[in-house]
Design a protein around this motif. Structure first.
Motif, short mmCIF file in Angstrom:
data_model
loop_
_atom_site.label_atom_id
_atom_site.label_comp_id
_atom_site.label_asym_id
_atom_site.label_seq_id
_atom_site.Cartn_x
_atom_site.Cartn_y
_atom_site.Cartn_z
N VAL A 122 -61.44 -7.98 -0.51
CA VAL A 122 -60.90 -8.87 -1.39
C VAL A 122 -61.63 -8.42 -2.72
O VAL A 122 -60.93 -8.39 -3.82
CB VAL A 122 -61.22 -10.42 -0.99
N ARG A 123 -63.04 -8.03 -2.62
CA ARG A 123 -63.73 -7.70 -3.90
C ARG A 123 -63.07 -6.11 -4.41
O ARG A 123 -62.94 -6.08 -5.64
CB ARG A 123 -65.12 -7.25 -3.30
N ILE A 124 -62.91 -5.44 -3.46
CA ILE A 124 -62.20 -4.10 -4.04
C ILE A 124 -60.99 -4.20 -4.91
O ILE A 124 -60.70 -3.94 -5.75
CB ILE A 124 -62.15 -3.25 -2.93
N LEU A 139 -65.92 4.75 -1.46
CA LEU A 139 -64.52 4.75 -1.94
C LEU A 139 -64.81 4.64 -3.53
O LEU A 139 -65.40 3.98 -3.99
CB LEU A 139 -63.80 3.48 -1.63
N GLU A 140 -63.87 5.53 -4.06
CA GLU A 140 -64.16 5.60 -5.64
C GLU A 140 -62.78 5.24 -6.08
O GLU A 140 -61.78 6.00 -5.72
CB GLU A 140 -64.57 7.16 -6.07
N ILE A 141 -62.79 4.46 -6.91
CA ILE A 141 -61.48 3.94 -7.93
C ILE A 141 -61.73 4.45 -9.17
O ILE A 141 -62.60 3.99 -9.93
CB ILE A 141 -61.48 2.26 -7.72
N ARG A 180 -68.73 -5.53 -12.36
CA ARG A 180 -70.01 -4.90 -11.65
C ARG A 180 -70.52 -5.95 -10.67
O ARG A 180 -71.55 -5.40 -9.86
CB ARG A 180 -70.71 -4.93 -12.87
N ALA A 181 -70.08 -7.18 -10.66
CA ALA A 181 -70.70 -8.06 -9.46
C ALA A 181 -69.85 -7.66 -8.30
O ALA A 181 -70.13 -8.20 -7.22
CB ALA A 181 -70.51 -9.49 -9.90
N LEU A 182 -68.71 -7.06 -8.18
CA LEU A 182 -67.86 -6.68 -7.11
C LEU A 182 -68.15 -5.59 -6.48
O LEU A 182 -67.95 -5.25 -5.31
CB LEU A 182 -66.43 -7.11 -7.49
N MET A 183 -68.29 -4.47 -7.34
CA MET A 183 -68.55 -3.08 -6.97
C MET A 183 -70.00 -2.57 -6.76
O MET A 183 -70.89 -3.06 -7.46
CB MET A 183 -67.53 -2.19 -7.75
N ASP A 184 -70.28 -1.73 -6.06
CA ASP A 184 -71.70 -1.16 -6.15
C ASP A 184 -72.17 -0.51 -7.28
O ASP A 184 -73.19 -0.30 -7.70
CB ASP A 184 -71.92 -0.15 -4.67
N LEU A 196 -62.62 4.82 -16.29
CA LEU A 196 -63.40 3.91 -15.45
C LEU A 196 -63.68 4.43 -13.93
O LEU A 196 -62.56 4.41 -13.29
CB LEU A 196 -62.89 2.44 -15.65
N VAL A 197 -64.84 4.54 -13.88
CA VAL A 197 -65.06 4.86 -12.39
C VAL A 197 -65.96 3.76 -11.68
O VAL A 197 -67.16 3.12 -12.18
CB VAL A 197 -66.11 6.27 -12.29
N MET A 198 -65.15 3.49 -10.53
CA MET A 198 -65.87 2.23 -9.43
C MET A 198 -66.24 2.66 -8.32
O MET A 198 -65.32 3.48 -7.65
CB MET A 198 -65.09 0.93 -9.68
N ARG A 199 -67.29 2.54 -7.66
CA ARG A 199 -67.61 3.08 -6.14
C ARG A 199 -67.96 1.62 -5.33
O ARG A 199 -68.73 0.89 -5.74
CB ARG A 199 -68.51 3.81 -6.31
N LYS A 200 -67.71 1.81 -3.93
CA LYS A 200 -67.95 0.90 -3.06
C LYS A 200 -68.43 1.82 -1.86
O LYS A 200 -67.68 2.54 -1.30
CB LYS A 200 -66.98 -0.09 -2.75
#
Length: 407
Positions: A44-46, A78-80, A105-109, A122-126
């Protein structure tokens, strides 16, 4: 998670221009997150982070490319990546909403917004669950194979899946909340039990100090009675000296019984009361002696207070008993101050008849033993009277230790 460059393997990429593309991207992100082993809450967060930022990119740039990758890390993740060409700004250009990454920022690492060569990324990782030691390329190909059988996007089915996952996530959060409430109730019960135990201990300790004080007073009374019946002056003097030592111990327990803190006492008032007792006890056998005490309030540990009381008792007794015998008058000055750092300095000065140092009685032997016990330093100057200086290191309190360890 480090922002250093890592090896990446592409899983899939999607061009988005409208809401239907966002729905397709959501479905693709959900399938990838499921295949990579993320639980319902992280899925759900991702998905929420990916869809929210995709819509933000479309609102600002009107188009965006969404890429899903597996990075080697460490840790593997996992990188988005959302990318769009930077739009010109200035006069004549419509005002577009700014990209705000605070919520995701509160949802991803890890989240980073980059601007380079006319492209905004924009790079987001989990972090991947239980992916240590796996090859990111193998993971990416396996996930691509799972996506190969994907059918077209049904918006209603996507909304239904989203709702089901959000309900499942909310149910899990509610269960965890109930567990936390139960654990908090248990902690409060333990806290109440500990507080009651501490209060009981406090009452018992006060009773112990009260009884010790009473017992010491009884012993002191017995010594006084025995001294009154002694026929030899030397015996009476020795019994009186022992009585003064017991009185110094009794005074410690008396002050503790009346204090809120059972581990520390006010050394200033303790020394003042002890000196007043000694002056009164020797008033009949000495001349007019002015005894002044300069000892501001200062809390010291119980063990240090007991030793300090015995030392003050012996030194002041020596001054009154030997420095001003035969009706001679004079002055005695007692001072107790905190020195540099965690130390205590006791100074006792009298202008009475100085001892030549050849006579070494039990009192000075006791003072030296107490000083060694406290790792203190003792100096005696007998020029024009007697000046005794004792410096004692004090143990650090728990608050001082914590504050120094935090530096």
């Amino acid at each position: 998670m480090s922002s250093a460059a890592t090896a990446s393997a592409l899983i899939t990429a999607i061009d988005t221009r409208e809401e239907r593309d966002v729905i397709a991207a959501r479905q693709r992100v959900r399938l990838v997150a499921t295949e990579l082993g993320f639980d319902g809450r992280d899925r759900v967060r991702i998905v929420a982070a990916a869809s929210a930022m995709t819509r933000s990119f479309l609102a600002r740039f009107e188009q965006a490319n969404l890429s899903l990758l597996v990075t080697s890390g460490p840790p593997m993740a996992l990188e988005i990546v959302l990318a769009a060409p930077r739009r010109p700004t200035g006069q004549g250009q419509p005002q577009r909403p700014r990209l705000d990454t605070a919520a995701v920022r509160a949802l991803m690492d890890w989240v980073e917004l980059r601007h380079a060569r006319g492209v905004v990324r924009l790079v987001m990782r989990k972090e991947l669950p239980a992916a240590a030691g796996q090859d990111p390329t193998v993971l990416a190909h396996r996930t691509m194979a799972a996506l190969a059988g994907e059918t077209g996007v049904d918006p209603f089915e996507e909304v239904h899946r989203q709702t089901v996952e959000q309900i499942a996530s909310l149910t899990e959060l509610r269960q965890r909340e109930e567990q936390l409430i139960a654990a908090n109730a248990q902690l409060r019960e333990v806290e109440r039990a500990l507080r009651a135990s501490l209060e009981e201990k406090d009452v018992l300790m006060r009773e112990v100090h009260h009884r010790v004080n009473n017992n010491l007073q009884i012993i002191s009374s017995l010594l006084n009675l025995q001294a009154s019946r002694a026929t030899e002056a030397a015996v009476r003097d020795e019994l009186a000296v022992v009585g003064h030592r017991i009185q110094s111990l009794s005074l410690v327990h008396q002050k503790l019984y009346r204090s809120d803190d059972l581990s520390h006492i006010d050394a200033g008032s303790y020394v003042q009361e002890l000196c007043a007792h000694l002056q009164s006890a020797f008033a009949a056998s000495t001349g007019p002696v002015a005894l002044t005490v300069e000892a501001p309030p200062q809390q010291i540990p119980l063990d240090a207070a007991i030793h300090l009381g015995l030392i003050v008792n012996e030194l002041v007794t020596n001054s009154l008993k030997h420095g001003f015998r035969d009706g001679r008058g004079g002055r005695i000055a007692v001072s107790l101050h905190r020195g540099d750092g965690d130390s205590l300095t006791l100074t006792i000065i009298d202008d009475g008849r100085p001892d030549d140092g050849s006579r070494r009685g039990f009192g000075m032997t006791l003072v030296e033993a107490m000083a060694r016990r406290l790792d203190g330093s003792l100096t005696v100057d007998r020029n024009g009277g007697t000046r005794t200086t004792l410096t004692l290191p004090l143990p650090k309190s728990a608050d001082q230790k914590r504050s120094k360890s935090a530096l």
